[in-house]
Design an enzyme around this catalytic site. Sequence first.
Site, PDB file in Angstrom:
ATOM      1  CD  GLU A 241     121.168  22.129  85.868  1.00 47.44           C
ATOM      2  OE1 GLU A 241     121.141  21.073  85.327  1.00 47.44           O
ATOM      3  OE2 GLU A 241     121.189  22.938  86.058  1.00 47.44           O
TER       4      GLU A 241
ATOM      5  CG  HIS B  82     127.028  27.459  87.947  1.00 48.32           C
ATOM      6  ND1 HIS B  82     125.575  28.054  88.375  1.00 48.32           N
ATOM      7  CD2 HIS B  82     125.762  26.221  87.432  1.00 48.32           C
ATOM      8  CE1 HIS B  82     124.913  27.588  89.441  1.00 48.32           C
ATOM      9  NE2 HIS B  82     125.112  26.439  87.998  1.00 48.32           N
TER      10      HIS B  82
END
Length: 231
Positions: free
Chosen positions: A99, A19
Amino acid sequence: MSREAGLANRPDRIILVRHGESEGNVDETVYERVPDHRLSLTERGVEQARQTGEVLRTLLDGDSVEAYVSPYLRTRQTFAALGLPVAERDVRVEPRLREQDWANFQDPADIAEQKAQRDRYGHFYYRFSHGESGSDVYDRVSTFLESMHRNFATPAAPRNVVIVTHGLTMRLFCMRWFHWSVDYFESLENPANAQPMVLRRQADFRYRLERPFVQWDRTVVPTERERSSWL
């Protein structure tokens, strides 16, 4: 389907993308008041993703694409900013690519102490008090890979797969894919924000990284298997 036909059906490229820069990358105190999964990209992060998208669109050159995206806001925003030519039906939001779970709302002093303990204990095995260890993420990435391989066997399998996820998850994906050791995994840095890592299929149907991860700990010497994972 024969084994050879199945191998030939594998995509030409598997592209992992971290990201773009997020609120948490520039201000760690945000974790005290905003859930990790709701952190947004910064303006810089959006621009990083946009520039990476230009590179990827040139690389893909109109070939078919399938995408898997972590459900976190910053990864979904990154995927949108990439602007890839992917039909909505070919985009899967995949929770197993999220994550590493560290905590809920985070106490900075507690997290700082746990990070210090993790450095002493080992990043792969250390489990955060209200979260996961690296090995937990490895396990869920492994189950994701099984699902992805089943998709390769379908007649409409794409020529390219793009996976938008997180730095640690990218390293663990490659650790699982290439059978890296724990020591080698722990010696590697996360990719930069919005940086793509490309696994390219070779003539023998095996994959190689177009470039290796940056290795911060040079005292760890890669094995022959680990060296063979990049071009």
